[in-house]
Design a protein around this motif. Structure first.
Motif, PDB file in Angstrom:
ATOM      1  N   THR A   1      36.160  -9.739   9.985  1.00 60.66           N
ATOM      2  CA  THR A   1      35.793  -8.085   9.455  1.00 60.66           C
ATOM      3  C   THR A   1      35.818  -8.390   7.880  1.00 60.66           C
ATOM      4  N   SER A   2      35.368  -7.659   7.098  1.00 58.77           N
ATOM      5  CA  SER A   2      35.419  -7.560   5.805  1.00 58.77           C
ATOM      6  C   SER A   2      35.833  -6.244   5.569  1.00 58.77           C
ATOM      7  N   SER A   3      35.878  -5.312   6.559  1.00 63.74           N
ATOM      8  CA  SER A   3      36.129  -3.832   6.258  1.00 63.74           C
ATOM      9  C   SER A   3      37.376  -3.253   7.143  1.00 63.74           C
ATOM     10  N   GLN A   4      37.632  -3.741   8.153  1.00 63.98           N
ATOM     11  CA  GLN A   4      38.644  -3.054   9.090  1.00 63.98           C
ATOM     12  C   GLN A   4      40.054  -3.652   8.775  1.00 63.98           C
ATOM     13  N   GLY A   5      41.035  -2.652   8.698  1.00 59.92           N
ATOM     14  CA  GLY A   5      42.274  -3.276   8.734  1.00 59.92           C
ATOM     15  C   GLY A   5      42.700  -3.434   7.097  1.00 59.92           C
ATOM     16  N   ALA A   6      44.214  -3.587   7.131  1.00 61.62           N
ATOM     17  CA  ALA A   6      44.743  -3.815   5.659  1.00 61.62           C
ATOM     18  C   ALA A   6      44.435  -5.379   5.129  1.00 61.62           C
TER      19      ALA A   6
ATOM     20  N   ARG B   1      42.482  -6.439   1.529  1.00 57.72           N
ATOM     21  CA  ARG B   1      43.322  -7.237   0.406  1.00 57.72           C
ATOM     22  C   ARG B   1      42.558  -8.488   0.409  1.00 57.72           C
ATOM     23  N   SER B   2      41.499  -8.853   1.234  1.00 61.66           N
ATOM     24  CA  SER B   2      40.792 -10.038   1.118  1.00 61.66           C
ATOM     25  C   SER B   2      39.384  -9.827   1.513  1.00 61.66           C
ATOM     26  N   SER B   3      38.798  -8.783   1.070  1.00 63.58           N
ATOM     27  CA  SER B   3      37.423  -8.722   1.500  1.00 63.58           C
ATOM     28  C   SER B   3      36.477  -9.486   0.983  1.00 63.58           C
ATOM     29  N   GLU B   4      36.466 -10.149  -0.372  1.00 62.37           N
ATOM     30  CA  GLU B   4      35.684 -10.917  -1.098  1.00 62.37           C
ATOM     31  C   GLU B   4      35.626 -12.226  -0.351  1.00 62.37           C
ATOM     32  N   PRO B   5      36.686 -12.827  -0.183  1.00 59.01           N
ATOM     33  CA  PRO B   5      36.830 -14.072   0.548  1.00 59.01           C
ATOM     34  C   PRO B   5      36.184 -14.171   1.903  1.00 59.01           C
TER      35      PRO B   5
ATOM     36  N   GLU C   1      37.886  -0.441  18.128  1.00 59.42           N
ATOM     37  CA  GLU C   1      38.406  -1.723  19.142  1.00 59.42           C
ATOM     38  C   GLU C   1      39.131  -2.620  18.230  1.00 59.42           C
ATOM     39  N   PHE C   2      39.368  -2.355  16.971  1.00 61.40           N
ATOM     40  CA  PHE C   2      40.188  -3.204  16.010  1.00 61.40           C
ATOM     41  C   PHE C   2      41.468  -2.977  16.118  1.00 61.40           C
ATOM     42  N   PHE C   3      42.538  -3.810  16.798  1.00 63.46           N
ATOM     43  CA  PHE C   3      43.846  -3.800  16.689  1.00 63.46           C
ATOM     44  C   PHE C   3      44.493  -3.841  15.437  1.00 63.46           C
ATOM     45  N   ASP C   4      43.890  -4.913  14.443  1.00 63.72           N
ATOM     46  CA  ASP C   4      44.047  -4.858  12.954  1.00 63.72           C
ATOM     47  C   ASP C   4      42.906  -5.821  12.736  1.00 63.72           C
ATOM     48  N   SER C   5      43.001  -6.321  11.302  1.00 63.05           N
ATOM     49  CA  SER C   5      42.011  -7.008  10.917  1.00 63.05           C
ATOM     50  C   SER C   5      41.512  -8.265  11.671  1.00 63.05           C
ATOM     51  N   ASP C   6      42.373  -8.934  12.229  1.00 58.88           N
ATOM     52  CA  ASP C   6      42.028 -10.296  12.731  1.00 58.88           C
ATOM     53  C   ASP C   6      42.144 -10.205  14.480  1.00 58.88           C
ATOM     54  N   HIS C   7      42.687  -9.166  15.221  1.00 63.15           N
ATOM     55  CA  HIS C   7      42.692  -8.845  16.175  1.00 63.15           C
ATOM     56  C   HIS C   7      42.247  -7.695  16.994  1.00 63.15           C
TER      57      HIS C   7
END
Length: 578
Positions: A503-508, A512-516, A547-553
Motif C-alpha cells: 500500500t502507498s496510502s494506508q497506515g503510518a 512515511r515511505s509513500s514515494e518508494p 481490512e488493513f491492520f497496518d501498512s504491511d499486515h
C-alpha cells in the motif's frame, strides 16, 4: 409451573426416546391393537422442527411396529429406533452411544417404573418421565413438555439435523452389513472436508460450536458475554490468525459445519485459541485431519475429550476440497512456494496444503532471519558458502536452504513472493567468499547490525568482510527485479508467479515511505505485465481500507481476499492452458 413429573429435566434436550405401548399411543400393539394419539404424533413433528431428535425404545416386534408407524405417517421422523424384546437399560445406553450424545441431554418416556429405573441405572444423568396417565392406565398427555425451556431446541424447518442422523444410521447399517474394519469403512465412505474461511455470515454457528460442544472441544474457551464476543471479533482481525469452519460431507450425506478452529501462527510459535468439533462426526478422524492440516500445533488440551488428536496417527481417508461436487479439486494438489514474511502463511493456508515456506523466523537470539532477501534468491550456490562465517553467524539462512529454494521454484505450481523489505531497507551489504568481494548479497535487519556493533570481535570481522551497498532507488529496484526474473526463469511450464505489492496510502509506515512504495508497485506491475504467468497483487485495489491492520499486515479477511485472487487467477489460467 413445571409439572412435578417433568422436574428431572434440567439440561438442554437433544433427543427424546419414546416407549410405544401406553406411551406414544394408547394400548399394546401385541395384544389386539392400539389407538393413535394425534397430539403425540404432532409433538414428534414439532420436536423435529426444533432440531430435537426422536428415537424409539420399545419391547415389540420390529416389523409390526414399523408397519404401524408407517401407517401413521410418522416412522421417518424417528432415528436409531431399538424395537425388540431385550431390556431397555442397555438399549437406551446403546442408542445414545450410536448417536454420539451424552445421557444428560436425553429424555426417556415410558409408562413402566421398572424400565425407568433400569434406564436410569445405565444412564445416570438421563431425564426420565413417567408416561402413566389416568387410573385406567391410558396414555398421559406429554405435550406439556414442549413448553419447557429445555426442549425449545433451535429452529430447523429444513430438518437438517434429522438428515444428519439418518446419515449416521445408514453408515451404521453399511458397517454392520460389510466385513470391513472401521478404517476400511471410512476409506470407502468418500469423506470430503471443506474449510470455510470466509465465515462472517456464520458467526452464530461459530459461537454454537465454541459454547455447545464438549466431547470434541479441545480448548473449551467459551464465548458467552458481549465482551467475550467482541474479544473474539478482535482476535479474528489480528495478523497471523488462521480461523475457519469445517464442513464435512461423504457419500452418505451432508454433516454441515461441524468444527471451528482459530489459531495464531507467528514466527515464535503457534497459539491455539479455539479447536472445537461437533460429536456428529465422532470417530471419523475429522478433528485429527484438521489438526494435521494445520501443522499439528502444540497446545494444552483441556479435557475430558472423546478422542486424542494423535490417534489415529495417520488419517488417509479424508479429501480436502475447495467446494463440494467438483470432480477434481486443483487446489488440493497444488505445490506452493512462499518467500517473504511469516504473514504469507495466512495466504498459502487458503491456497493449498503442500507448501514450501521460506518465511522469516527468529534465531536463538530472537533476531529475525530474513528470507525476503535478494541474496537468498540471487547468491550463487557456491559450496564455499556452506561454512561461510558471515552466512552462518550473521545472515542466518543456509546454503542448504538456498538450494531448497531453487528446487521448490522449479517444481511448484504457485510461487508467491513478497520482497518489500529487501527494497525499503538501506542495509544491503556484500560479503567475501574465497577472497571475492562484492559478489554475495545480504540484507541485514537493524537489530542484527546493532548486535554486531556491540560485539567487538564480530564488529572487527564485519568491517573486514561486509561492504555496505548504498544503492540508489533505481538500482535497488533493478536488484529486486532480478529476484523476480530468477523465479520466473526457474519455474516450470504452467506454473504461476504472484508478486505481492504494497500500500502507498494506508497506515503510518506507508505515509512515511509513500514515494518508494509507489515506485516498488510500479516496478512489480510492469514486470508482471511483461512476464507470462506472472500476476501483480494490488493490495490497495484488492483489500478495503478497514481490512488493513497496518501498512504491511491485514486482517484475516484481507489475507483471504489475496488468496481468492490467487486461486481465481491460477484456476483461470489452468483452464486456458488446456
Amino acid at each position: 409451573m413445571t409439572p412435578s413429573r417433568f422436574s428431572s429435566i434440567d439440561a438442554p434436550i437433544k433427543v427424546v426416546i419414546w416407549d410405544l405401548d401406553e406411551t406414544f399411543w394408547n394400548g399394546t400393539l401385541s395384544e389386539g391393537g392400539i389407538t393413535a394419539y394425534a397430539d403425540h404424533i404432532a409433538m414428534v413433528r414439532t420436536l423435529v422442527d426444533r432440531g430435537i431428535m426422536c428415537a424409539i425404545c420399545s419391547k415389540n416386534d420390529f416389523d409390526t411396529a414399523r408397519a404401524k408407524l408407517e401407517e401413521l405417517g410418522i416412522w421417518d421422523a424417528f432415528v436409531f429406533s431399538h424395537i425388540d424384546w431385550t431390556p431397555k437399560g442397555q438399549a437406551v445406553q446403546s442408542i445414545l452411544a450410536r448417536m454420539g450424545l451424552r445421557d444428560e441431554n436425553a429424555l426417556f418416556l415410558d409408562d413402566n417404573a421398572l424400565n425407568l429405573e433400569e434406564v436410569k441405572f445405565f444412564s445416570p444423568r438421563i431425564a426420565c418421565v413417567d408416561a402413566t396417565g389416568s387410573t385406567d392406565g391410558s396414555t398421559a398427555d406429554l405435550t406439556g413438555l414442549l413448553d419447557l425451556p429445555q426442549l425449545q431446541g433451535k429452529p430447523d424447518p429444513g430438518h437438517s439435523r434429522l438428515e444428519q442422523y439418518r446419515v449416521l444410521e445408514a453408515k451404521e447399517s453399511d458397517l454392520k452389513a460389510g466385513d470391513l474394519s472401521n478404517e476400511e469403512f471410512l476409506r470407502q465412505s468418500d469423506i470430503k472436508v471443506r474449510l470455510v474461511t470466509d465465515f462472517d455470515d456464520h458467526m452464530d454457528r461459530v459461537l454454537e460450536l465454541i459454547n455447545r460442544t464438549n466431547q470434541l472441544n479441545f480448548t473449551k474457551e467459551r464465548v458467552t458475554t458481549e465482551e467475550q464476543k467482541q474479544s473474539l471479533i478482535e482476535t479474528l482481525r489480528i495478523p497471523g490468525i488462521h480461523a475457519g469452519l469445517v464442513e464435512v460431507r461423504d457419500r452418505y450425506g451432508d454433516y454441515g459445519m461441524v468444527g471451528f478452529f482459530c489459531i495464531r501462527m507467528r514466527f515464535d510459535g503457534t497459539a491455539v485459541h479455539h479447536f472445537a468439533f461437533s460429536c456428529r462426526t465422532l470417530n471419523m478422524g475429522v478433528e485429527q485431519w484438521v489438526w494435521d492440516h494445520l501443522g499439528r500445533p502444540a497446545f494444552d488440551v483441556v479435557g475430558p475429550v472423546a478422542n486424542a488428536l494423535d490417534t489415529p496417527e495417520t488419517v488417509d481417508w479424508i479429501t480436502h476440497v475447495d467446494d463440494f461436487g467438483a470432480e477434481d479439486d486443483a487446489a488440493t494438489d497444488r505445490h506452493l512456494c512462499l518467500v517473504g514474511g511469516c504473514d504469507l502463511q495466512q495466504v498459502s493456508f487458503y491456497c493449498g496444503s503442500q507448501r514450501d515456506e521460506f518465511v522469516n523466523k527468529p534465531d536463538d537470539d530472537g533476531v529475525i532471519i530474513r528470507y525476503d532477501d535478494a541474496g537468498f534468491i540471487l547468491n550463487p550456490r557456491d559450496p564455499a558458502l556452506k561454512n561461510n562465517y558471515v552466512l552462518r553467524n550473521i545472515v542466518g539462512h543456509t546454503l542448504e536452504e538456498m538450494e531448497a529454494l531453487d528446487a521448490s521454484l522449479a517444481c511448484s505450481d504457485i510461487i508467491i513472493l513478497s520482497m518489500l523489505f529487501a527494497f525499503l531497507t538501506n542495509n544491503m551489504f556484500t560479503y567475501e567468499a574465497q577472497g571475492q568481494t562484492d559478489r554475495y548479497l545480504t540484507t541485514l535487519p537493524p537489530k542484527r547490525l546493532t548486535g554486531l556493533v556491540r560485539n567487538p570481535q564480530m564488529a572487527t570481522r564485519m568491517l573486514r568482510t561486509l561492504h555496505h551497498l548504498k544503492l540508489e532507488q533505481d538500482a535497488h529496484l533493478d536488484l529486486i527485479q532480478k529476484c523476480f526474473e530468477k523465479a520466473a526463469s526457474t519455474m516450470k511450464p504452467g506454473a504461476r508467479l504472484f508478486i505481492l505489492g504494497t500500500t502507498s496510502s494506508q497506515g503510518a509506515q506507508a505515509a512515511r515511505s509513500s514515494e518508494p512504495r509507489a515506485a516498488y508497485n510500479a516496478m512489480c506491475r510492469a514486470f508482471c505485465e511483461a512476464t507470462p504467468g506472472a500476476f501483480f497483487i494490488d493490495v490497495d485495489a484488492l483489500i478495503p481500507a478497514e481490512e488493513f491492520f497496518d501498512s504491511d499486515h491485514y486482517t484475516r479477511k484481507g489475507y483471504f481476499k489475496i488468496a481468492q485472487f490467487i486461486n481465481a487467477n491460477a484456476a483461470a489460467d489452468q483452464v486456458d492452458a488446456t
